[in-house]
Design a protein around this motif. Structure first.
Motif, mmCIF file in Angstrom:
data_model
loop_
_atom_site.group_PDB
_atom_site.id
_atom_site.type_symbol
_atom_site.label_atom_id
_atom_site.label_comp_id
_atom_site.label_asym_id
_atom_site.label_seq_id
_atom_site.Cartn_x
_atom_site.Cartn_y
_atom_site.Cartn_z
ATOM 1 N N ARG A 34 0.842 -1.208 0.000
ATOM 2 C CA ARG A 34 0.000 0.000 0.000
ATOM 3 C C ARG A 34 0.872 1.251 0.000
ATOM 4 N N TYR A 35 2.153 1.104 0.419
ATOM 5 C CA TYR A 35 3.066 2.235 0.541
ATOM 6 C C TYR A 35 4.214 2.222 -0.476
ATOM 7 N N TYR A 36 4.630 1.042 -0.920
ATOM 8 C CA TYR A 36 5.802 0.954 -1.800
ATOM 9 C C TYR A 36 5.702 -0.278 -2.686
ATOM 10 N N GLN A 37 6.039 -0.100 -3.982
ATOM 11 C CA GLN A 37 6.128 -1.210 -4.930
ATOM 12 C C GLN A 37 7.250 -0.908 -5.914
ATOM 13 N N GLN A 38 7.861 -1.952 -6.426
ATOM 14 C CA GLN A 38 8.845 -1.811 -7.499
ATOM 15 C C GLN A 38 8.691 -2.980 -8.446
ATOM 16 N N SER A 39 9.081 -2.773 -9.698
ATOM 17 C CA SER A 39 8.885 -3.820 -10.703
ATOM 18 C C SER A 39 10.009 -4.846 -10.711
ATOM 19 N N TRP A 40 11.119 -4.562 -10.091
ATOM 20 C CA TRP A 40 12.234 -5.511 -10.085
ATOM 21 C C TRP A 40 12.260 -6.267 -8.764
ATOM 22 N N ILE A 41 12.923 -7.412 -8.775
ATOM 23 C CA ILE A 41 13.020 -8.274 -7.607
ATOM 24 C C ILE A 41 14.332 -7.988 -6.898
ATOM 25 N N GLY A 42 14.286 -7.834 -5.607
ATOM 26 C CA GLY A 42 15.494 -7.605 -4.828
ATOM 27 C C GLY A 42 15.877 -6.140 -4.733
ATOM 28 N N GLY A 43 17.120 -5.900 -4.333
ATOM 29 C CA GLY A 43 17.570 -4.548 -4.056
ATOM 30 C C GLY A 43 17.993 -3.728 -5.250
ATOM 31 N N ASP A 67 -0.649 2.425 -19.713
ATOM 32 C CA ASP A 67 -1.020 2.349 -18.310
ATOM 33 C C ASP A 67 -0.060 1.440 -17.556
ATOM 34 N N ILE A 68 0.199 1.786 -16.304
ATOM 35 C CA ILE A 68 1.019 0.980 -15.414
ATOM 36 C C ILE A 68 0.096 0.443 -14.315
ATOM 37 N N PRO A 69 -0.343 -0.816 -14.420
ATOM 38 C CA PRO A 69 -1.189 -1.370 -13.352
ATOM 39 C C PRO A 69 -0.326 -1.714 -12.134
ATOM 40 N N TYR A 70 -0.827 -1.410 -10.960
ATOM 41 C CA TYR A 70 -0.080 -1.685 -9.734
ATOM 42 C C TYR A 70 -0.288 -3.138 -9.300
ATOM 43 N N GLN A 71 0.642 -3.641 -8.518
ATOM 44 C CA GLN A 71 0.538 -4.989 -7.968
ATOM 45 C C GLN A 71 -0.552 -5.042 -6.889
ATOM 46 N N HIS A 72 -0.766 -3.927 -6.224
ATOM 47 C CA HIS A 72 -1.750 -3.824 -5.146
ATOM 48 C C HIS A 72 -2.177 -2.366 -5.054
ATOM 49 N N GLU A 73 -3.425 -2.116 -4.726
ATOM 50 C CA GLU A 73 -3.902 -0.739 -4.564
ATOM 51 C C GLU A 73 -3.081 -0.027 -3.492
ATOM 52 N N VAL A 74 -2.704 1.228 -3.765
ATOM 53 C CA VAL A 74 -1.915 2.005 -2.807
ATOM 54 C C VAL A 74 -2.833 2.880 -1.959
ATOM 55 N N ARG A 75 -2.309 3.409 -0.881
ATOM 56 C CA ARG A 75 -3.131 4.133 0.099
ATOM 57 C C ARG A 75 -3.530 5.523 -0.354
ATOM 58 N N SER A 76 -2.764 6.142 -1.249
ATOM 59 C CA SER A 76 -3.073 7.484 -1.745
ATOM 60 C C SER A 76 -2.386 7.659 -3.096
ATOM 61 N N ARG A 125 7.034 -2.701 -29.086
ATOM 62 C CA ARG A 125 7.247 -2.941 -27.667
ATOM 63 C C ARG A 125 8.385 -2.110 -27.104
ATOM 64 N N SER A 126 8.199 -1.719 -25.854
ATOM 65 C CA SER A 126 9.234 -1.023 -25.102
ATOM 66 C C SER A 126 9.323 -1.668 -23.732
ATOM 67 N N LYS A 127 10.381 -1.363 -23.007
ATOM 68 C CA LYS A 127 10.530 -1.924 -21.668
ATOM 69 C C LYS A 127 10.955 -0.834 -20.691
ATOM 70 N N TYR A 128 10.619 -1.046 -19.437
ATOM 71 C CA TYR A 128 10.931 -0.075 -18.392
ATOM 72 C C TYR A 128 10.816 -0.758 -17.031
ATOM 73 N N ASN A 129 11.294 -0.099 -16.010
ATOM 74 C CA ASN A 129 11.064 -0.475 -14.628
ATOM 75 C C ASN A 129 10.324 0.666 -13.963
ATOM 76 N N TYR A 130 9.701 0.413 -12.840
ATOM 77 C CA TYR A 130 9.008 1.479 -12.122
ATOM 78 C C TYR A 130 9.146 1.301 -10.610
ATOM 79 N N LYS A 131 8.984 2.413 -9.915
ATOM 80 C CA LYS A 131 8.933 2.447 -8.470
ATOM 81 C C LYS A 131 7.727 3.299 -8.081
ATOM 82 N N ILE A 132 6.912 2.791 -7.165
ATOM 83 C CA ILE A 132 5.703 3.481 -6.719
ATOM 84 C C ILE A 132 5.844 3.750 -5.222
#
Length: 136
Positions: A34-43, A67-76, A125-132
């Protein structure tokens, strides 16, 4: 050995204790997302495996929107950052059609998904990473 482990603790405000809450790993992870998500695994990001591959949902005069769908709904409404998976540069995507990096940005961010756009990228196609981040 100077390692100290503290587990099974519940801190509460006030003078009376409530029963201990046992949450599964999945429940605790969902609460964190709900507070933090990232598209990559690990640090850290890997340029070869940890990225999102997309086909833009709309294109007009070389402006691509997706559109970038989130893994889980965030709090705000969060802050969303896009990264080039080839080198980790913020504010870029990598186009597969011509193997070129393009500037990209978030045009709208909601609690379930964001909308991103870029100009100049070739079709395909394109590729990217994201941080929420939806911190308090």
């Amino acid at each position: 050995n100077a390692t100290f482990y503290l587990t099974g603790v519940q801190l509460e405000e006030g003078s009376s204790a409530t029963p201990f809450e046992h949450r599964s790993y999945a429940e605790e992870l969902a609460r964190c997302k709900r507070y933090y998500q990232q598209s990559w695994i690990g640090g850290s990001m890997s340029s070869t495996t940890d990225y999102v591959s997309i086909t833009p949902s709309s294109a007009t005069a070389s402006v691509f929107i997706w559109d970038i769908p989130y893994q889980h709904e965030v709090r705000s409404n969060p802050t969303v950052t896009i990264y080039n998976p080839a080198d980790g540069t913020a504010g870029q995507i990598r186009c597969d059609a011509n193997d070129t990096s393009y500037s990209a940005g978030i045009s709208w961010a909601g609690i379930k998904h964001s909308r991103a756009s870029t100009t100049g990228a070739s079709e395909g196609r394109s590729k990217y990473n994201y941080k929420i981040e939806a911190e308090l």
